[in-house]
Write an enzyme that holds these catalytic residues in place. Structure first.
Site, PDB file in Angstrom:
ATOM      1  N   HIS A  26       0.798  -1.615   0.049  1.00  0.00           N
ATOM      2  CA  HIS A  26       0.122  -0.494  -0.098  1.00  0.00           C
ATOM      3  C   HIS A  26       0.588   0.854   0.023  1.00  0.00           C
ATOM      4  CE1 HIS A  26       0.582   2.029   4.056  1.00  0.00           C
ATOM      5  NE2 HIS A  26       0.894   0.210   4.603  1.00  0.00           N
ATOM      6  N   CYS A  27       0.490   2.660  -0.163  1.00  0.00           N
ATOM      7  CA  CYS A  27       1.103   3.500   0.025  1.00  0.00           C
ATOM      8  C   CYS A  27       0.293   5.026   0.369  1.00  0.00           C
ATOM      9  CB  CYS A  27       1.032   4.327  -1.713  1.00  0.00           C
ATOM     10  SG  CYS A  27      -0.575   4.419  -3.041  1.00  0.00           S
ATOM     11  N   ALA A  28       0.021   5.370   0.313  1.00  0.00           N
ATOM     12  CA  ALA A  28      -0.481   6.575   1.160  1.00  0.00           C
ATOM     13  C   ALA A  28      -1.872   6.613   1.136  1.00  0.00           C
ATOM     14  CB  ALA A  28      -0.138   8.291   1.162  1.00  0.00           C
ATOM     15  N   ARG A  30      -3.351   4.279  -1.638  1.00  0.00           N
ATOM     16  CA  ARG A  30      -4.408   3.416  -2.279  1.00  0.00           C
ATOM     17  C   ARG A  30      -3.245   1.444  -1.324  1.00  0.00           C
ATOM     18  NH1 ARG A  30      -1.356   5.517  -7.156  1.00  0.00           N
ATOM     19  NH2 ARG A  30      -1.925   7.612  -6.122  1.00  0.00           N
ATOM     20  N   VAL A  70      -5.754   4.316   4.733  1.00  0.00           N
ATOM     21  CA  VAL A  70      -5.349   3.007   4.103  1.00  0.00           C
ATOM     22  C   VAL A  70      -3.920   2.309   4.792  1.00  0.00           C
ATOM     23  CG1 VAL A  70      -3.251   3.567   2.942  1.00  0.00           C
ATOM     24  CG2 VAL A  70      -3.895   1.884   1.751  1.00  0.00           C
TER      25      VAL A  70
END
Length: 677
Positions: A26-28, A30, A70
């Site tokens: 995951h990123c910031a 999604r 997320v």
């Protein structure tokens, strides 16, 4: 039970189960999945999950938009699935399994040329301006005098003076500007070999050195080869063999072949040479053979390949059926942008200029930019009473006319489909006219309306013909967009899963992914003041070069292109989260707005290196609070955009948002958000 356990269980089921997941990270904003079989993902069902804000597939990754919570979602997903995450780099590597060989090759080509684009665009502007100074004959300046005699063309028509002929100042400016122009285009192989080593993770300085050996002043300049007799070409004499000392200025394919040879030699020798002596022998055994192969085998072969490609393209655009060739290219260039194949045209354009001095391909690319923008303005006209859509379509259309089409295509035209088709048709007609009139460009990189600066005014129809072509690229898509909408043609398909426009339907459909809620008597609206996060230029969120932000999948907001390293809070509130990678910070305002401050684009993979965060979860902040410092040079050096994006992620609470665009100073008010409390 975790906060998102129920949603995580649904997502696991709808992506095809644990056995269908090759990797997840995951990123910031999604979740990023690499799926063994992407067809098993039930996108319609995933859209119905409450915490999911949208999804898209990019570079072999199935990406599900969650928001600034997320990381919590990811933890719950990991707990119920039993799948451990991987790094973003590992995710990208695994994602290649979902790409065919052509997609992989295009992705590599894109990653090589993308870091070079800023220089290429600047170089195009410089050469375009020089073209104006030295190439435009102006009758009002009088006839040119050579050795006391009025100069004429072979047909007896007068040759008029240019700006540099009558002004010493502009003559000096023109001469000075050749310095950066030459550095960018003549020495393009240096940039290519550097970018290849950067992309492949090998020693970048060796790539630079290799590139310099391809354009060294000791070599015969590539532009002089065709005019030099074979007997006069310098060579290295090895006794048993002669090797021509020929440079590869502005050549693309020879530089690429040499760069990849260096990379694979270094990767071959590095694990095989003891670490104690690797600093000496890995560069030695990698660089010297790469230079030798470049000048003996790869350079000559690459030159012939590149020349062959450029001659085929040029022949097609000058053949008896050039009208068909140019019409097809003009029409399909925009779909090429979607697939990423348009990156191949950059290399072809550069090779055309190297071989012929000009290119007949770039004018059609500039016209495609204009056509996409014209279609957006037609949508703006049709939906002129929709203030929400105006916020997206106006900056998208302007951006497209300045040469950047992604916001226009992904934010408007592909959403409704009919404007995209109208733009393709208009671009095809304009491109066909341009090529029939013999319009050619001296440089590449300057698209949209400014593309006229790159046009050679002394070849074919020149500026006049290109001006008419631009008018075609504006008028035809504009009219066709209106006609298609009225007739209900091409407007039943919805690319991003929103409400489709029925045939003949006169209702304007909002562009934003998150619908703006209606204010009722039971809702109290609280105004939150928004402040500039940094010194720089405020842009609309639809202009951000990231579809998640540009299409407002995360919510509405704004971005600032910074000129300073100090990042301040855009609102008054409380810090709710600081991401482990330091590039994103969550804030909750008193009215309940969940605000995400995202520093740079795709900067999660930098692992926090360019960021120094000054706050922690639980801190109270105001516009005077410095959130972080961002090392702009480090972000740019990593090939990332520096845009600082501010998004209100709980879009269901946003009743309205206004932001003043343009130059701004950190900590000053630039807008307001109406929040349903």
């Amino acid at each position: 039970m975790g906060k998102y356990q129920a949603d995580a269980e649904k997502l696991l089921e709808f992506v095809g189960g644990k056995e269908n997941i090759a990797a997840v990270t995951h990123c910031a904003t999604r979740m990023r999945f690499v799926l063994n079989d992407p067809a098993k993902a039930n996108e319609k069902a995933i859209e119905e999950i409450p915490s999911v804000k949208g999804m898209f597939t990019n570079a072999g990754q199935f990406q599900v938009i969650i928001g600034n919570d997320v990381s919590t979602f990811y933890n719950d997903f990991s707990a119920i699935s039993g799948i451990e995450g991987v790094s973003k780099e590992q995710g990208k590597a695994l994602a290649k399994q979902n790409q065919n060989p052509l997609q992989r090759a295009i992705a590599v080509l894109a990653e090589i040329f993308t870091p070079l684009l800023p220089a290429i665009i600047v170089g195009g502007l410089i050469l375009g301006f020089r073209n104006l100074l030295e190439g435009v004959q102006i009758a009002a300046l009088g006839q040119k005098i050579v050795d006391g005699v009025a100069a004429t063309n072979v047909d007896g028509t007068p040759i008029y003076q240019t700006i540099v002929d009558v002004s010493q100042f502009w003559s000096g400016v023109n001469s000075f500007l050749w310095l950066p122009g030459e550095a960018i285009f003549h020495f393009l192989p240096v940039g290519i070999t550097w970018s290849i080593t950067r992309k492949m993770g090998t020693t970048q300085i060796l790539g630079i050195v290799l590139g310099i050996t391809l354009v060294s002043p000791q070599l015969l300049n590539a532009y002089a080869v065709n005019s030099t007799a074979a007997a006069d070409i310098p060579f290295w004499d090895f006794g048993f063999a002669h090797v021509n000392m020929i440079g590869y200025q502005a050549q693309v394919i020879p530089a690429m072949l040499a760069g990849f040879t260096l990379v694979y030699l270094e990767k071959f020798f590095r694990p095989r040479i003891p670490e104690a002596i690797s600093m000496i022998f890995v560069p030695l055994f990698s660089l010297l053979p790469a230079i030798f192969f470049a000048h003996t085998i790869l350079g000559p072969i690459g030159w012939k390949i590149g020349t062959g490609i450029s001659y085929v393209v040029n022949a097609g655009l000058e053949s008896p059926i050039s009208w068909l060739f140019s019409a097809i290219f003009g029409a399909v260039y925009a779909p090429l942008v979607i697939t990423g194949l348009h990156h191949t045209t950059l290399a072809i354009d550069a090779q055309l200029i190297a071989d012929f001095g000009t290119t007949n391909l770039w004018p059609m690319i500039a016209l495609s930019n204009i056509a996409q923008g014209a279609a957006v303005f037609a949508v703006l006209f049709l939906h002129r009473t929709d203030t929400k859509e105006k916020e997206i379509s106006l900056p998208s259309g302007i951006s497209s006319w300045l040469g950047v089409t992604e916001p226009a295509m992904f934010g408007i035209n592909l959403k409704y489909v009919y404007p995209f088709v109208a733009a393709m048709i208009g671009s095809g007609i304009a491109g066909m006219f341009s090529n029939i009139m013999g319009v050619r460009a001296n440089a590449i990189g300057v698209g949209g309306l400014p593309g006229i600066l790159a046009i050679n005014g002394n070849i074919g129809g020149g500026w006049f013909a290109f001006t008419i072509a631009m008018a075609i690229a504006i008028v035809v898509p504009f009219i066709l967009t209106i006609v298609f909408r009225q007739r209900g043609w091409f407007n039943k398909i919805d690319r991003v899963g929103e409400q489709a426009v029925a045939a003949g339907d006169a209702v304007d459909v909002p562009v934003a992914v998150e619908a703006t809620p209606e204010t009722t008597a039971s809702n109290e609206v609280v105004t939150e003041e928004l402040f500039a996060t940094v010194n720089g230029t405020v842009i609309g969120i639809s202009e951000v070069n990231d579809p998640v932000f540009a299409q407002k999948m995360m919510g509405d907001g704004f971005a600032i292109q910074p000129t300073d390293i100090h990042v301040f809070s855009p609102v008054t509130g409380t810090i709710t989260s600081v991401f482990d990678t330091q590039h994103a910070i969550g804030i909750l305002t008193p009215a309940g707005a969940e605000v995400l401050v995202h520093m740079g684009l795709d900067t999660v993979e930098l692992k926090g290196a360019p960021f120094t965060v000054k706050v922690k979860a639980g801190d109270n902040v105001t516009s005077e609070t410095e959130l972080a410092e961002m090392d702009l040079e480090a972000v740019i050096a990593a090939g990332k955009a520096t845009d600082i994006v501010t998004v209100i992620t709980n879009a269901d609470r946003v009743a309205g948002l206004t932001v003043t665009l343009g130059e701004a100073t950190a900590k000053t008010p630039i807008g307001r958000a109406e929040i349903l409390s």
